[in-house]
Design a protein around this motif. Structure first.
Motif, PDB file in Angstrom:
ATOM      1  N   ILE A  45       0.831  -1.205   0.000  1.00  0.00           N
ATOM      2  CA  ILE A  45       0.000   0.000   0.000  1.00  0.00           C
ATOM      3  C   ILE A  45       0.867   1.257   0.000  1.00  0.00           C
ATOM      4  N   PRO A  48       4.069   1.821  -3.534  1.00  0.00           N
ATOM      5  CA  PRO A  48       3.385   1.341  -4.742  1.00  0.00           C
ATOM      6  C   PRO A  48       4.321   0.825  -5.819  1.00  0.00           C
ATOM      7  N   VAL A  51       4.371  -2.909  -6.124  1.00  0.00           N
ATOM      8  CA  VAL A  51       3.226  -3.535  -6.793  1.00  0.00           C
ATOM      9  C   VAL A  51       3.426  -3.585  -8.306  1.00  0.00           C
ATOM     10  N   ARG A  52       4.286  -2.712  -8.827  1.00  0.00           N
ATOM     11  CA  ARG A  52       4.493  -2.636 -10.279  1.00  0.00           C
ATOM     12  C   ARG A  52       5.810  -3.283 -10.710  1.00  0.00           C
ATOM     13  N   SER A 100      -3.581  -6.257  -8.402  1.00  0.00           N
ATOM     14  CA  SER A 100      -3.377  -5.012  -9.137  1.00  0.00           C
ATOM     15  C   SER A 100      -3.244  -5.282 -10.629  1.00  0.00           C
ATOM     16  N   GLN A 378      -6.973   8.300  -8.394  1.00  0.00           N
ATOM     17  CA  GLN A 378      -7.005   7.162  -7.473  1.00  0.00           C
ATOM     18  C   GLN A 378      -7.956   6.105  -7.991  1.00  0.00           C
ATOM     19  N   ARG A 381      -8.297  -0.491  -5.605  1.00  0.00           N
ATOM     20  CA  ARG A 381      -7.390  -1.608  -5.672  1.00  0.00           C
ATOM     21  C   ARG A 381      -7.499  -2.445  -4.424  1.00  0.00           C
TER      22      ARG A 381
END
Length: 388
Positions: A45, A48, A51-52, A100, A378, A381
């Motif tokens: 969270i 970020p 997450v990518r 995600s 935003q 997710r």
């Protein structure tokens, strides 16, 4: 992720019988995993970029496999705690990245398709349960951990090419530098939802940790592992089914129904002995715990409460940490009292969902807003469920 996070449940009775693991230590190992899961979810969270990252995904997959393979190499409870803590962190990162990616690449596809992908958690539960069911008659607890590591490694190969969510593009705006939201205040409904989902985290995890051991107390040994396979099989379609029902009926009403069904499923083995009660319990539990997460996160997104998904995920994760700690004092005389406690807590979550239904704003006006040029829009997710 379903294997790495949940295979501990069917292996737990074997470790009690063969590795001299006490019930209190077993609960502590579960708690360590949930603490790790909370840490991994929070990392996803607040950082970020994780997450990518394909490197983070692949590193987490390999590390999760390693955490399973090392478990049978030691009898140290301290090392087991560290391994299950690490497994929780890596499971959460895998889940957050996968979710995600799904919501990014399947944005234009029907809503039920990501729901079926969430069923992968259930498939992992079913496969790990089936693995332990086969090995319990011919192998040891060490063989069960090694086999689960091999299964996770095979699934890692299949997941290796998953593309993480791409970096968001900056949203241009011709004018304005502040965000303006319109619509009714939703604090009271979100408070009820938060309470319900946090209580669900407590009740669900007690059942998810001790259900197999509780069933094996009063039934033949294979029934416990067989019931865990049924939990996974029932979980596979549940997210897609509940998401589909949410397009026709009120989500708060469906949340109330799912929690009520789950409470019945959890308490059945404690009140009614026998194979039939155990198998019915497994189906009721498996068909609701992922569905509850689907409904709760979707409801939070609908209310448009700031950082709704992050807050709900945090409450749910804290509930998972508290669950085994609350149940541990009840384990001196077996697992049935723990299941009764779990059912009562889930019923309390259902009562909070009932409060959520009162005056719930099913139709909110589209909020008007202006976004900063340098600030990405935003998106919803969900992270950390099940889940998982």
């Amino acid at each position: 992720m379903g294997v790495g996070r949940f295979v501990y449940t069917p292996i737990l009775p074997l470790m009690h019988a063969q590795a001299a693991l006490s019930t209190g230590a077993g609960a502590n190992l579960a708690t360590a995993n949930y603490v790790g899961y909370l840490a991994g979810a929070l990392a996803g969270i607040f950082l970020p970029r994780l997450v990518r990252s394909a490197a983070v995904l692949r590193g987490s997959l390999l590390a999760l496999v390693a955490s399973l393979a090392v478990m049978p190499l030691t009898h140290s409870t301290t090392l087991w705690l560290l391994l299950r803590l690490g497994a929780g962190v890596f499971s959460a990162l895998i889940f957050v990245i996968a979710v995600s990616s799904l919501l990014s690449h399947l944005r234009e596809h029907p809503a039920h398709l990501p729901g079926w992908a969430f069923g992968g958690v259930g498939a992992g539960i079913a496969l790990s349960g089936l693995l332990v069911l086969v090995l319990r008659t011919v192998g040891t607890w060490q063989a069960a951990w090694w086999a689960s590591a091999a299964l996770a490694a095979a699934l890692t190969l299949a997941a290796w090419g998953l593309r993480p969510e791409p970096a968001p593009r900056p949203t241009s705006s011709a004018s304005g530098t502040r965000v303006r939201m319109s619509g009714p205040r939703t604090h009271r409904w979100f408070s009820a939802l938060f309470a319900s989902y946090t209580l669900e985290g407590i009740g669900y995890i007690i059942a998810g940790t001790f259900l197999v051991a509780a069933i094996e107390q009063a039934s033949p040994g294979w029934i416990g592992s067989g019931a865990w396979v049924l939990v996974g099989l029932a979980a596979i379609p549940s997210s897609a089914v509940w998401a589909g029902l949410g397009r026709r009926w009120s989500r708060p009403g469906l949340l109330l129904a799912a929690l009520g069904v789950q409470a019945v499923g959890i308490v059945l083995p404690a009140l009614v002995g026998g194979v039939a009660a155990a198998l019915i319990s497994a189906v009721l539990f498996g068909s609701t715990f992922i569905g509850v997460s689907t409904l709760a996160l979707a409801t939070g997104a609908h209310l448009r409460f700031p950082r709704a998904v992050a807050l709900l995920t945090a409450g749910y994760s804290v509930g998972q940490i508290l669950g085994p700690l609350l149940a541990t004092p009840l384990l001196h005389h077996g697992y049935h009292q723990a299941l009764i406690l779990a059912s009562v807590v889930v019923l309390a979550a259902a009562l909070a969902a009932l409060v959520l239904r009162i005056g719930f704003p099913h139709h909110l006006p589209t909020p008007g807003h202006l976004v900063r040029r340098s600030e990405p829009a935003q998106r919803y997710r969900p992270s950390g469920s099940s889940p998982s």
